[in-house]
Design a protein around this motif. Structure first.
Motif, short mmCIF file in Angstrom:
data_model
loop_
_atom_site.label_atom_id
_atom_site.label_comp_id
_atom_site.label_asym_id
_atom_site.label_seq_id
_atom_site.Cartn_x
_atom_site.Cartn_y
_atom_site.Cartn_z
N HIS A 135 0.22 -4.34 -3.23
CA HIS A 135 -0.08 -3.20 -4.11
C HIS A 135 -0.26 -1.92 -3.30
CE1 HIS A 135 -1.28 -6.30 -7.11
NE2 HIS A 135 -0.88 -5.39 -7.96
N HIS A 158 6.68 -6.57 -5.62
CA HIS A 158 5.65 -6.32 -6.64
C HIS A 158 5.80 -4.97 -7.31
CE1 HIS A 158 2.25 -7.66 -8.87
NE2 HIS A 158 1.65 -6.49 -8.69
N HIS A 209 6.17 -3.77 -11.39
CA HIS A 209 5.44 -2.68 -12.05
C HIS A 209 6.40 -1.62 -12.61
CE1 HIS A 209 1.06 -3.29 -11.49
NE2 HIS A 209 1.44 -4.07 -10.49
N HIS A 252 -3.16 -3.36 -16.51
CA HIS A 252 -2.77 -3.41 -15.09
C HIS A 252 -1.39 -2.77 -14.91
CE1 HIS A 252 -2.48 -4.70 -10.97
NE2 HIS A 252 -1.36 -5.37 -11.20
#
Ligand SMILES: [Zn+2]
Ligand SMILES: [Zn+2]
Length: 292
Positions: A197, A218, A222, A145
């Motif tokens: 996302h 978020h 990442h 992911h």
């Protein structure tokens, strides 16, 4: 005017979801396809928004990315959800009945209290599972992911299937709850995660970003250096990170891991086997005579 409308995107979608689930007929609620159809419809809305209010040109979706996202959406809604029901939710509910556990207080709480309860219970479990993944060998299931090199509305569903299964586990089945409230909570969690996302350029109200996970928080999760991913673990309820001291403010536009090479679906599926393969290869290397 346009800026205000954009600011209110996420809150208004949450209100619409609550209105929808609290007013549809019982036959719709009992239809097992309704919750899947609503989840897919809300995901499509966020995907359409990506076309009109793009956040980063580098995250613009293209054929291979779209087809990969579609593949994982089918896997998630078609396989993982039902496996989850069969091997986790149903046995948990059966165990609860066998042990005579009842939570009538939950069933008789107001609709919104039940929705909030499901959100908190699911997110609390997800937070700790996700945090464990970043701090133990379970990372190998979650790493695919993090190897995604751009963020898009459906990217929350992209990852190794084992990870998708593990991160979806919850103890909600232990509570007696109205079906519509449970479905409403799951739809809200899905929408918040899609926006978190998504390649959508908007800034929600401060209260929203305080409670729910946004793309700013978020995308930072990442970040490329592995150490920088150890923050903002909550999939939808960033409030949990604030409570447990793992929240970090900021935003990243370059996402991925290591050299930022995009993984194929096969590589994503095989990724958890990498440590084992490396160990076997190392053993072989030791036992074979040294090359020239
Ligand atoms: Zn993570
Ligand atoms: Zn993510």
């Amino acid at each position: 005017m346009k800026r205000t409308l954009l600011r209110l995107l996420q809150p208004s979608m949450l209100v619409l979801i609550i209105v929808f689930w609290s007013s549809i007929p019982a036959s719709w609620i009992d239809n097992p396809f309704t919750v899947t159809a609503v989840s897919i419809a809300t995901l499509l809305i966020v995907q359409v928004l990506e076309l009109f209010i793009e956040r980063h040109a580098g995250w613009r979706t293209y054929r291979l990315e779209f087809l990969t996202d579609l593949f994982y959406a089918v896997i998630y809604f078609g396989v993982i959800s039902s496996v989850e029901d069969d091997v986790a939710e149903a046995p948990l509910a059966a165990g609860k009945t066998a042990l005579g556990i009842t939570t009538q207080w939950a069933l008789h709480s107001p609709f919104l209290v039940q929705v909030a309860l499901v959100i908190v219970v699911v997110e609390f479990g997800q937070y700790w599972m996700h945090r464990l993944m970043h701090n133990s060998p379970v990372w190998w299931t979650h790493a695919p992911h993090h190897h995604i090199t751009q963020l898009n509305a459906a990217k929350g569903l992209v990852g190794n299937p084992l990870e998708l299964f593990l991160v979806s586990l919850s103890v909600v089945a232990l509570f007696d709850l109205r079906k519509d409230a449970t479905f409403c909570a799951f739809t809200i969690l899905g929408v918040v995660s899609s926006f978190a996302h998504a390649n959508v350029r908007n800034t929600p109200p401060r209260w929203y970003s305080y409670i729910f996970t946004t793309i700013e928080a978020h995308s930072l999760h990442h970040s490329v250096p592995y150490q920088d991913t150890r923050c903002n673990y909550a999939n939808s309820l960033i409030l949990i990170d604030r409570l447990f001291g793992t929240f970090r403010a900021g935003e990243a536009s370059i996402v991925g891991q290591d050299d930022r090479r995009r993984l194929s679906i096969l590589e994503q599926f095989m990724f958890p086997l990498r440590p084992l393969i490396a160990r076997v290869n190392a053993r072989r290397g030791k036992s074979s005579p040294a090359a020239g």
